[in-house]
Design a protein around this motif. Structure first.
Motif, short mmCIF file in Angstrom:
data_model
loop_
_atom_site.label_atom_id
_atom_site.label_comp_id
_atom_site.label_asym_id
_atom_site.label_seq_id
_atom_site.Cartn_x
_atom_site.Cartn_y
_atom_site.Cartn_z
N GLN B 6 -11.99 -8.38 4.47
CA GLN B 6 -12.59 -7.16 3.92
C GLN B 6 -13.59 -7.55 2.82
O GLN B 6 -13.31 -8.41 1.98
N CYS B 23 -15.08 -4.54 7.41
CA CYS B 23 -13.83 -5.11 7.89
C CYS B 23 -14.12 -5.88 9.16
O CYS B 23 -14.75 -5.34 10.09
N TRP B 34 -7.97 1.91 9.16
CA TRP B 34 -8.33 1.99 7.76
C TRP B 34 -7.30 2.86 7.04
O TRP B 34 -6.99 3.96 7.49
N CYS B 91 -7.86 -2.49 5.42
CA CYS B 91 -8.15 -2.52 6.84
C CYS B 91 -7.05 -3.33 7.52
O CYS B 91 -6.50 -4.28 6.93
#
Lengths: 113, 112
Positions: B6, B23, B34, B91
């Motif tokens: 990320q 991500c 997410w 993520c």
């Protein structure tokens, strides 16, 4: 309305003793449960899971117990080690949508040397 | 093996600005997610994707958009940042539905 509850925000345990982390859920459709562990500044990591067809699952020092009638599960760590100090999240999902995982608020475990 | 990456790790935005949280995963996972985590709360699902070109809403999608043009990438877009979007964003990915998810280390976002 919290569907997954962890009513103890924090827990302290002496090294070598048992840690018991509790989780309650309200949605009777949930049939798959997971525990994740999270260290500060890191993402959660998967620890152990249990399907509703079982009432116990064990992996080394970690055991998860599921009581479907009470809608309750618990994570036992024996023996507890200082490296187990972290936030533990209980999570649940239903067969109708395993992608929509619902997380509890977490319990912060401190294992005291 | 990088897993789920990320970027950025931290960001401060002004109200009304927009940004994209990146991500990427290198595990060839089909499913990506997410989440946002507010203080003292569990993770809440914002959006998820079951494969390239397919996305769906989670619990808290308002104020966010996503796209999934490749298997590897799943960016999250904030169009008009609001203080209520101050949070830590995670993520995650998994190979298929029902499997435990692999998480990135998060993006801490503050909107002032």
């Amino acid at each position: 309305d919290q569907q997954v509850k962890q009513n103890s925000p924090s827990l302290s345990v002496q090294e070598g003793r048992i840690s018991i982390l509790n989780c309650d859920y309200t949605n009777s459709m949930f049939d798959y449960f997971l525990w994740y562990k999270k260290y500060p500044a890191e993402g959660p990591t998967f620890l152990i899971s249990i399907s509703s067809i079982k009432d116990k699952n064990e992996d080394g020092r970690f055991t998860v117990f599921l009581n479907k009638s009470a809608k309750h599960l618990s994570l036992h760590i024996v023996p507890s080690q200082p490296g187990d100090s972290a936030v533990y999240f209980c999570a649940a999902s239903a067969q109708t949508s395993y992608d929509k995982v619902i997380f509890g608020p977490g319990t912060s475990l401190s294992v005291i040397p | 093996n990088a897993g789920v990456t990320q970027t950025p790790k931290f960001r401060i935005l002004k109200i009304g600005q927009s940004m994209t949280l990146q991500c990427a995963q290198d595990m060839n996972h089909n499913y990506m997610y997410w989440y946002r985590q507010d203080p003292g709360m569990g993770l809440k699902l914002i959006y998820y994707s079951v494969g390239a070109g397919i996305t769906d809403k989670g619990e808290v999608p308002n104020g966010y958009n996503v796209s999934r043009s490749t298997t590897e990438d799943f960016p999250l877009r904030l169009e008009l940042a609001a203080p209520s979007q101050t949070s830590v964003y995670f993520c995650a990915s998994s190979y298929r539905t029902g499997q435990p998810q692999h998480f990135g280390d998060g993006t801490r976002l503050s909107i002032l």
